[in-house]
Design an enzyme around this catalytic site. Structure first.
Site, PDB file in Angstrom:
ATOM      1  NE  ARG A  53       0.189   1.302   3.429  1.00 31.70           N
ATOM      2  CZ  ARG A  53       1.079   2.192   3.705  1.00 31.70           C
ATOM      3  NH1 ARG A  53       2.366   1.866   3.763  1.00 31.70           N
ATOM      4  NH2 ARG A  53       0.775   3.453   3.924  1.00 31.70           N
ATOM      5  N   GLY A  54       0.294   2.408  -0.040  1.00 33.94           N
ATOM      6  CA  GLY A  54       1.090   3.624  -0.205  1.00 33.94           C
ATOM      7  C   GLY A  54       1.183   3.901  -1.697  1.00 33.94           C
ATOM      8  CB  ALA A  55       0.454   6.973  -3.634  1.00 38.04           C
ATOM      9  CG  ASP A 242      -2.766   8.171  -1.363  1.00 32.57           C
ATOM     10  OD1 ASP A 242      -2.632   8.659  -0.228  1.00 32.57           O
ATOM     11  OD2 ASP A 242      -2.474   7.001  -1.650  1.00 32.57           O
ATOM     12  CG  ASN A 252      -2.183  11.697   2.748  1.00 31.68           C
ATOM     13  OD1 ASN A 252      -1.651  10.832   2.051  1.00 31.68           O
ATOM     14  ND2 ASN A 252      -1.878  11.855   4.025  1.00 31.68           N
TER      15      ASN A 252
HETATM   16  O1  MRU Z   1      -4.440   3.344   2.149  1.00 24.28           O
HETATM   17  P1  MRU Z   1      -2.950   3.491   2.092  1.00 24.28           P
HETATM   18  O2  MRU Z   1      -2.259   2.887   3.263  1.00 24.28           O
HETATM   19  O3  MRU Z   1      -2.397   3.018   0.778  1.00 24.28           O
HETATM   20  O4  MRU Z   1      -2.741   5.049   2.171  1.00 24.28           O
HETATM   21  C1  MRU Z   1      -1.443   5.583   2.163  1.00 24.28           C
HETATM   22  C2  MRU Z   1      -1.422   7.044   2.337  1.00 24.28           C
HETATM   23  O5  MRU Z   1      -2.435   7.700   2.451  1.00 24.28           O
HETATM   24  C3  MRU Z   1      -0.086   7.708   2.278  1.00 24.28           C
HETATM   25  O6  MRU Z   1      -0.052   8.843   3.092  1.00 24.28           O
HETATM   26  C4  MRU Z   1       0.135   8.143   0.818  1.00 24.28           C
HETATM   27  O7  MRU Z   1       0.060   7.033  -0.023  1.00 24.28           O
HETATM   28  C5  MRU Z   1       1.402   8.815   0.609  1.00 24.28           C
HETATM   29  S1  MRU Z   1       2.675   7.632   0.728  1.00 24.28           S
HETATM   30  C6  MRU Z   1       4.122   7.995   0.287  1.00 24.28           C
END
Ligand code: MRU
Length: 359
Positions: A53-55, A242, A252
């Site tokens: 996960r994480g963009a 994101d 985000n």
């Molecule tokens: O739902 P997730 O865990 O994928 O969400 C992640 C986030 O909201 C992070 O803050 C975002 O992806 C930025 S990560 C470098």
């Protein structure tokens, strides 16, 4: 970054086994398990079910997903369809679309290559670029922290939300990258880690990263931010994104908006760390146009943790048949964002600064 004193990244291609290796983040911080992705459907599952996960990381995983798809068939129509399956896994983070489109455009431009080999090369490059981009975001953000330290001359208190550390990318992270760099330069820092319900990325992932790097941190539930900001216990907020619209609105993890409002009310700088791949240059208004992911209600009505026998267990926390809603992201309007930290430079959250970044 470090795990038990050893360097680890979130995703890599293993040449000898011809598989993609990832950390199953659903099990952290209780278990560090590396799993193999060998097919397109493994990659779709990994993104949708949030093993990764994480963009930025879901973008890199999708690129490897395209490689795994090409091993099933390298026919262009099949690859386009596979790309659509990957893009449909999570709607908000734009890196996913960016990375699949990058692979498709490159294979269309380069018809003469062995497609499977070529896609692997593209995916490896996207992975490597992500490491370099995040490291540069760290260097740029470090300048801001150095400035705060120069004025304050004592420990900087930083609040972050969700996990925008190395686990959300390949290495370094976005919002946490300046923090890791500051720690390496021995600038005294302390991080307030938001819980980030419902999936608790703050407690499960950000805290684990900081503890592994020996960075002082304190865990707080999501509603504490406003209180500690009023009491002068936060010098700066840094979050990830994101998807950022061209007008500077930042989408985000749910709850980011409320932190930005509190920061604004208390004159605390609110920075967003954003790789340029997470800027959607086609969207002019984030609030109106960024799609907000809604996830399973079970994430709201239950919680997961270690039971007394040391095994992971999900327990119910709401009345039976309660009606729940699980909005996963929110949009922070540009007016609440002090600056956006990219790999190129630090910019204002407005159209004229952001459009300058388009390549
Ligand atoms: O739902 P997730 O865990 O994928 O969400 C992640 C986030 O909201 C992070 O803050 C975002 O992806 C930025 S990560 C470098």
């Amino acid at each position: 970054m470090l795990v038990n004193g050893k360097n680890l990244t979130t995703i890599w291609f293993d040449n000898t086994e011809d598989v993609v290796k990832i950390i199953d983040q659903r099990l952290l911080p209780h278990e560090l398990k590396i799993v193999n992705l060998t097919t397109l459907s493994d990659s779709v599952y990994a993104i949708k079910e949030m093993q990764v996960r994480g963009a930025p990381l879901i973008g890199v995983t999708a690129a490897y997903g395209m490689y795994l798809a090409s091993k099933e068939s390298s026919d262009i129509d099949f690859l386009i369809q596979s790309g659509e399956k990957l893009k449909a896994t999570r709607p908000t983070a734009v890196n996913l679309i960016w990375s699949v489109n990058k692979v498709i455009n490159k294979i269309k431009e380069n018809e003469n290559n062995n497609r499977t080999e070529y896609i692997l090369q593209i995916a490896n490059n996207i992975r490597q670029d992500d490491i370099e981009v995040c490291s540069k975001i760290g260097d740029n953000g470090l300048q801001l922290l150095e400035r705060i330290y120069k004025n304050k001359n004592s420990t900087i208190n930083i609040l972050t939300h969700c996990n925008a550390g190395w686990l959300a990318t390949v290495d370094w992270g976005t919002a946490l990258s300046p923090i890791f760099k500051a720690n390496k330069k021995k600038i005294p820092i302390h991080v307030w880690v938001d819980e980030t319900r419902p999936r608790n990325q703050g407690f499960n992932l950000t805290a684990w990263e900081l503890i592994n790097e020996n960075i002082p941190n304190t865990l707080i539930v999501d509603n504490v931010g406003g209180h500690i900001m009023q009491k002068g216990m936060v010098d700066v907020c840094i979050t990830g994104t994101d998807r950022t619209a061209i007008n500077g609105d930042v989408c985000n993890k749910i709850g980011t908006y409320l932190k930005a409002l509190s920061a604004y009310d208390n004159n605390i700088p609110f920075y967003v760390a954003a790789p340029i791949s997470s800027i959607d240059f086609s969207i002019s208004n984030g609030i109106k146009n960024i799609p907000i992911e809604e996830r399973d209600e079970k994430e709201v009505s239950s919680m997961c943790g270690l039971n007394s026998k040391g095994t992971m267990e999900r327990i119910s926390i709401t009345p039976k048949n309660a009606n729940c809603k699980n909005y996963s992201f929110d949009v922070t309007p540009a007016k609440y964002i002090t600056k956006i930290i990219t790999e190129k430079k630090i910019v204002d959250a407005n159209e004229s600064s952001i459009s300058d970044l388009e390549v």
